[in-house]
Design an enzyme around this catalytic site. Structure first.
Site, PDB file in Angstrom:
ATOM      1  N   PHE A   1      -7.177  -9.383 -15.139  1.00  0.00           N
ATOM      2  CA  PHE A   1      -6.751  -8.342 -16.069  1.00  0.00           C
ATOM      3  C   PHE A   1      -7.948  -7.466 -16.461  1.00  0.00           C
ATOM      4  O   PHE A   1      -8.997  -7.958 -16.859  1.00  0.00           O
ATOM      5  CB  PHE A   1      -6.143  -8.983 -17.326  1.00  0.00           C
ATOM      6  N   GLN A   2      -7.780  -6.168 -16.331  1.00  0.00           N
ATOM      7  CA  GLN A   2      -8.817  -5.176 -16.637  1.00  0.00           C
ATOM      8  C   GLN A   2     -10.100  -5.370 -15.849  1.00  0.00           C
ATOM      9  O   GLN A   2     -11.183  -5.078 -16.330  1.00  0.00           O
ATOM     10  CB  GLN A   2      -9.093  -5.124 -18.152  1.00  0.00           C
TER      11      GLN A   2
ATOM     12  N   MET B   1     -12.196  31.405 -17.337  1.00  0.00           N
ATOM     13  CA  MET B   1     -13.102  31.544 -16.196  1.00  0.00           C
ATOM     14  C   MET B   1     -12.338  31.499 -14.880  1.00  0.00           C
ATOM     15  O   MET B   1     -12.636  32.247 -13.948  1.00  0.00           O
ATOM     16  CB  MET B   1     -14.170  30.446 -16.242  1.00  0.00           C
TER      17      MET B   1
ATOM     18  N   LYS C   1     -17.991 -11.351 -19.316  1.00  0.00           N
ATOM     19  CA  LYS C   1     -17.636 -11.971 -20.588  1.00  0.00           C
ATOM     20  C   LYS C   1     -18.286 -13.354 -20.695  1.00  0.00           C
ATOM     21  O   LYS C   1     -18.735 -13.760 -21.767  1.00  0.00           O
ATOM     22  CB  LYS C   1     -16.105 -12.087 -20.687  1.00  0.00           C
TER      23      LYS C   1
ATOM     24  N   GLU D   1     -13.352   6.868 -24.517  1.00  0.00           N
ATOM     25  CA  GLU D   1     -14.671   6.552 -23.967  1.00  0.00           C
ATOM     26  C   GLU D   1     -15.382   7.781 -23.397  1.00  0.00           C
ATOM     27  O   GLU D   1     -16.607   7.854 -23.409  1.00  0.00           O
ATOM     28  CB  GLU D   1     -14.566   5.460 -22.907  1.00  0.00           C
TER      29      GLU D   1
HETATM   30  C1  LIG Z   1     -12.771  18.839 -16.195  1.00  0.00           C
HETATM   31  C2  LIG Z   1     -12.695  20.191 -15.587  1.00  0.00           C
HETATM   32  N1  LIG Z   1     -11.565  20.640 -15.032  1.00  0.00           N
HETATM   33  C3  LIG Z   1     -11.497  21.879 -14.509  1.00  0.00           C
HETATM   34  C4  LIG Z   1     -12.590  22.691 -14.524  1.00  0.00           C
HETATM   35  C5  LIG Z   1     -12.515  24.095 -13.923  1.00  0.00           C
HETATM   36  N2  LIG Z   1     -12.723  25.108 -14.970  1.00  0.00           N
HETATM   37  C6  LIG Z   1     -13.918  25.695 -15.201  1.00  0.00           C
HETATM   38  S1  LIG Z   1     -13.895  26.765 -16.454  1.00  0.00           S
HETATM   39  C7  LIG Z   1     -12.244  26.534 -16.712  1.00  0.00           C
HETATM   40  C8  LIG Z   1     -11.502  27.264 -17.762  1.00  0.00           C
HETATM   41  C9  LIG Z   1     -11.909  26.891 -19.127  1.00  0.00           C
HETATM   42  O1  LIG Z   1     -11.015  27.470 -20.001  1.00  0.00           O
HETATM   43  P1  LIG Z   1     -11.285  27.632 -21.532  1.00  0.00           P
HETATM   44  O2  LIG Z   1     -11.742  26.333 -22.113  1.00  0.00           O
HETATM   45  O3  LIG Z   1     -10.120  28.241 -22.183  1.00  0.00           O
HETATM   46  O4  LIG Z   1     -12.555  28.581 -21.579  1.00  0.00           O
HETATM   47  P2  LIG Z   1     -12.699  30.134 -21.194  1.00  0.00           P
HETATM   48  O5  LIG Z   1     -13.151  30.198 -19.775  1.00  0.00           O
HETATM   49  O6  LIG Z   1     -11.369  30.775 -21.387  1.00  0.00           O
HETATM   50  O7  LIG Z   1     -13.735  30.641 -22.123  1.00  0.00           O
HETATM   51  C10 LIG Z   1     -11.745  25.602 -15.803  1.00  0.00           C
HETATM   52  C11 LIG Z   1     -10.342  25.160 -15.736  1.00  0.00           C
HETATM   53  C12 LIG Z   1     -13.775  22.164 -15.081  1.00  0.00           C
HETATM   54  N3  LIG Z   1     -14.923  22.868 -15.120  1.00  0.00           N
HETATM   55  N4  LIG Z   1     -13.809  20.934 -15.633  1.00  0.00           N
END
Ligand SMILES: Cc1ncc(C[n+]2csc(CCOP(=O)(O)OP(=O)(O)O)c2C)c(N)n1
Lengths: 177, 586
Positions: free
Chosen positions: B136-137, B501, B186, B74
């Protein structure tokens, strides 16, 4: 800290109280009191919410966020001198046989409070007024044994000439619209 | 005013010469289908389950009018609906079951709210008599989504369906757009309406009246400020594209000669080749665009909300400037930055109104001041990225080459992280409405499903997703959706084997303590092939051009994995919480 009274006019739908309080919770603003009732216009509810805040700017932001809720028709944030307001309190006071009798005259004349129910060994006294008046009376009556004390939220109407009808449905929005 | 559409159920048409006395009544589920058709919906992203089965049963007879796309999760439906909405300007529609089906939408709904994306989510709910019994759900989806929707409503009675659905679309798509959720029991899906179905498109709601045409005195005050300015600066947000006001913006800035920067989501509003375009704002935006905010005497912010990724320390942001703030959402005015001349209204209406009141001008000297920063940025950051001959491939090189090969005309969909910032920095947008990215929420896993939704919404455009290796693994199951629906989405994984990042922040602000950011990655191409999607890996610079050609020329969806430099950092950077003047070049 300044006291603000927020008056919110809404459609009368389920869940709206929740939607409104979420806005206070997200900003960590504590609600001092809350009163909801239907207005003179059918289907229009009025929320009266009292808060304390040190920043007028933050309260203005809060008001605009509340206004954003789809079912909200109008919101007003008032200072105390901009409204006529009141609260109601009930005191259940013990009056067992042989105890010091209540001074009903002082209660009536000085404190404008009324005994509204006589029980066997207690009475219920009703006092309306603002919070200071209610607490003054509290201070007086506590020489007797207070069994229960309850205070309502604030109800308030604005002092401006305009009535709600003039705001709705035109809803002259006092802020930026 | 649009004509009132009153639709007669198909059932009546096909009933042969029934006595006119009692029209056949339809169920809440059929009414829902009829309402969606009447609203002009053509696509639904969904996933079935117990509490929504009557609706899916009705949908079976509507397959010729409503294209239902079965996603794999979803969350994928929500992001696909967002991608669809962002490129079409119309609400994306999700249809899911109660409980876990609904809660799986939550991330996408929150994302849509903060990025002002119109979306209508229809979710099943347990029967009315079971509400509140921990059936349920059963989940309190109304409670869960209240803070993250523009509006939500629970239908417990089939008769409510037409009115509530029309309200839902009106609210989602008007004013500042946003997500709306309709929870339908429902029992309401199953029971018959007590009156004949009639649908009227919602035109107004008494308590909700977004102002489109701004007040004249506000526009006049704004024009006075703009005309008096010596160093005016236009900051364009997402709102301009939402209002489809790209042409008006262009006329306005070309008449007044004012330099233009955009926010992250505002990118592609104006061609990056336009002489008045000076770059984008934000933590990793352009050097000049950021620091010159300190020099402007009048800032004209249009359809933007001064996100902290734009302002850095907001208490130090554009303090010297007078601010004109054009915004459809009055609660954004003065929220972060005080406006000297607020203009509440739709960006298109506001720009049109302003146009006749502003004086022609040509701020050449002022505009040229941006250029010296461009030179610095080019020499210290861009050049070295684009002209490295050795070492691993750099993210910027890939995006730059993609930009050249697609003439900057693709719809670029990005995920969240370093690759997102690199995509923004190096893609040269030539057409409006061409960047779909998760800005306000920064939702990893956004890109693959959003690219799919964007491709469904814009079948004539080339859609390319730029995805990090971490992000890809959050929603990669949607490869299945892409393949099953034969959408020619091109996806590029910029694989640095890191949550890049976060690693960058750990390197810069946590003394290189790389705490849980290294990934042991799967073989992405084998995964793609497993889903029936073609793909290839590129890890040599000399093969990059061919690899991109292979991807772009491929008939159908394609996954290109590019192995990039592991520990590259994104610069410039305004460290979180500092002022934009403290922007770092390295
Ligand atoms: C759902 C979610 N969890 C954690 C984060 C924190 N976060 C931001 S950027 C990042 C790293 C992303 O890694 P990658 O997809 O390998 O991209 P890169 O930065 O290496 O280009 C994280 C963990 C987020 N933005 N969203």
């Amino acid at each position: 800290m300044t006291t603000y009274t927020i008056c919110i006019f809404t459609e009368n739908t389920i869940g709206l109280l929740n939607r409104i309080t979420i806005i206070f919770t997200r900003r960590r603003i504590n609600i001092e009191s809350l009163t909801v009732s239907e207005t003179e216009r059918k289907g229009v509810s009025r929320f009266t919410i009292v808060i304390k805040h040190e920043s007028r700017e933050e309260v203005e932001k809060l008001v605009r966020q509340i206004r954003k809720i789809v079912e909200v028709m109008a919101v007003f944030g008032y200072l105390n001198d901009e409204i006529v307001y009141n609260e109601i309190a009930l005191f259940k006071v013990s009056t067992p046989l042989g105890s010091k009798p209540l001074d009903v005259e002082t209660i009536n004349k000085k404190y404008k409070a009324w005994v509204v129910y006589w029980g066997l060994d207690y009475v219920v006294i009703e006092k309306t007024g603002n919070d200071t008046e209610i607490f003054d009376f509290f201070a007086y009556i506590k020489q007797y044994d207070i069994l229960e004390f309850v205070r309502s939220g604030r109800v308030a109407v604005g002092k401006t000439e305009k009535g709600l009808v003039e705001y709705l449905p035109e809803m002259e929005w006092a802020y930026y619209l | 005013m649009e004509a009132i559409a009153s639709i007669t159920p198909e059932i009546i048409e096909t009933t042969p010469a029934a006595p006119p006395v009692a029209p056949k009544l339809i169920s809440g589920s059929e009414a829902l289908m009829m309402a969606l058709v009447a609203e002009g919906v053509d696509t639904i992203f969904g996933y079935p389950g117990g509490a929504i089965m009557p609706v899916y049963d009705a949908l079976y007879d509507f397959q010729d009018r409503l294209n239902h796309i079965l996603v794999r999760h979803e969350q994928g439906a929500a992001h696909a609906a967002e991608g669809y909405a962002r490129v079409t300007g119309r609400a994306g529609v999700c249809l899911v079951t109660s409980g876990p089906g609904a809660t799986n939408l939550v991330t996408g709904i929150a994302d849509a709210l903060i990025d002002s994306t119109p979306m209508v989510c229809i979710v099943g709910q347990v029967a009315k008599k079971l509400l509140g019994t921990d059936a349920f759900q059963e989940a309190d989806v109304m409670g869960v989504t209240m803070p993250i929707t523009k509006w939500n409503y629970q239908i417990t009675d089939a008769d409510e369906v037409p009115d509530v659905i029309s309200k839902a679309f009106y609210i989602a798509q008007s004013g500042r757009p946003g997500p709306v959720l309709i929870d339908i029991t429902k029992s309401a899906q199953l029971e018959l309406m007590t009156k004949p179905f009639a649908y009227e498109r919602c035109q107004s709601i008494i308590s909700y009246r977004p102002r489109l045409v701004p007040k004249l005195e506000q526009v006049e005050a704004a024009a006075r400020l703009i005309n008096s300015a010596k160093r005016p600066y236009v900051l364009v947000g997402h709102g301009v594209q939402i209002a489809k006001a790209e042409a008006e913006l262009l006329t306005f800035v070309e008449k007044t000669g004012i330099p233009v920067a955009t926010t992250l989501l505002g990118q592609s509003t104006i061609s990056t080749a336009h002489p008045l375009y000076v770059g984008w704002l934000g933590m990793h935006g352009n050097y000049g665009a950021n620091v010159m905010t300190d020099q402007a005497d009048v800032v004209i912010a249009i359809g933007m909300r001064f996100d902290d990724r734009v302002t850095g320390d907001a208490s130090k942001f554009i303090k010297q400037a007078k601010v004109v703030h054009i915004e459809i959402d009055p609660s954004e005015i003065d929220k972060i930055i005080r406006a000297d001349a607020p203009v509440v209204g739709d960006a298109k209406e506001a720009l049109n109104a302003l146009l006749s009141l502003v004086n022609p001008n040509d701020h050449t000297v002022w505009r040229n001041e941006f250029r010296k920063y461009d030179v610095v940025e080019h020499e210290t950051i861009t050049q070295p990225v684009l002209n490295t001959a050795e070492g691993k491939i750099r993210m910027g090189e890939v995006v730059n080459m993609l930009s050249e090969k697609t003439n900057g005309e693709s719809i670029l969909v990005t995920d969240v992280g370093q690759h997102q910032m690199m995509a923004s920095r190096y893609y040269q947008f030539r057409r409006p409405n061409s960047l779909v990215t998760s800005g306000g929420m920064g939702t990893m896993g956004f890109a693959l499903p959003a690219a799919f939704g964007a491709q469904v919404g814009a079948p004539d455009r080339q859609v390319v997703a730029i995805i990090g290796d971490g992000c890809f693994q959050m929603t990669l199951q949607e490869l299945g959706t892409i393949v099953q629906n034969k959408q020619p989405v091109k996806a590029i994984i910029l694989n640095n084997n890191f949550l890049g990042m976060v690693r960058q922040w750990q390197q810069l602000f946590h003394q290189r303590r790389y705490s849980f950011v290294e990934l042991q990655n799967p073989d992405f191409i084998t995964i793609a092939k497993g889903f029936g999607m073609d793909g290839m890996t590129c890890d040599q610079r000399e093969n990059l051009s061919d690899a991109l050609d292979t991807m772009l020329n491929h008939d159908g969806p394609f996954l290109l994995e590019v192995i990039v430099e592991k520990e590259e950092n994104v610069f410039p950077m305004v460290p979180a919480g500092t002022s934009v003047s403290q922007i770092r070049l390295k």
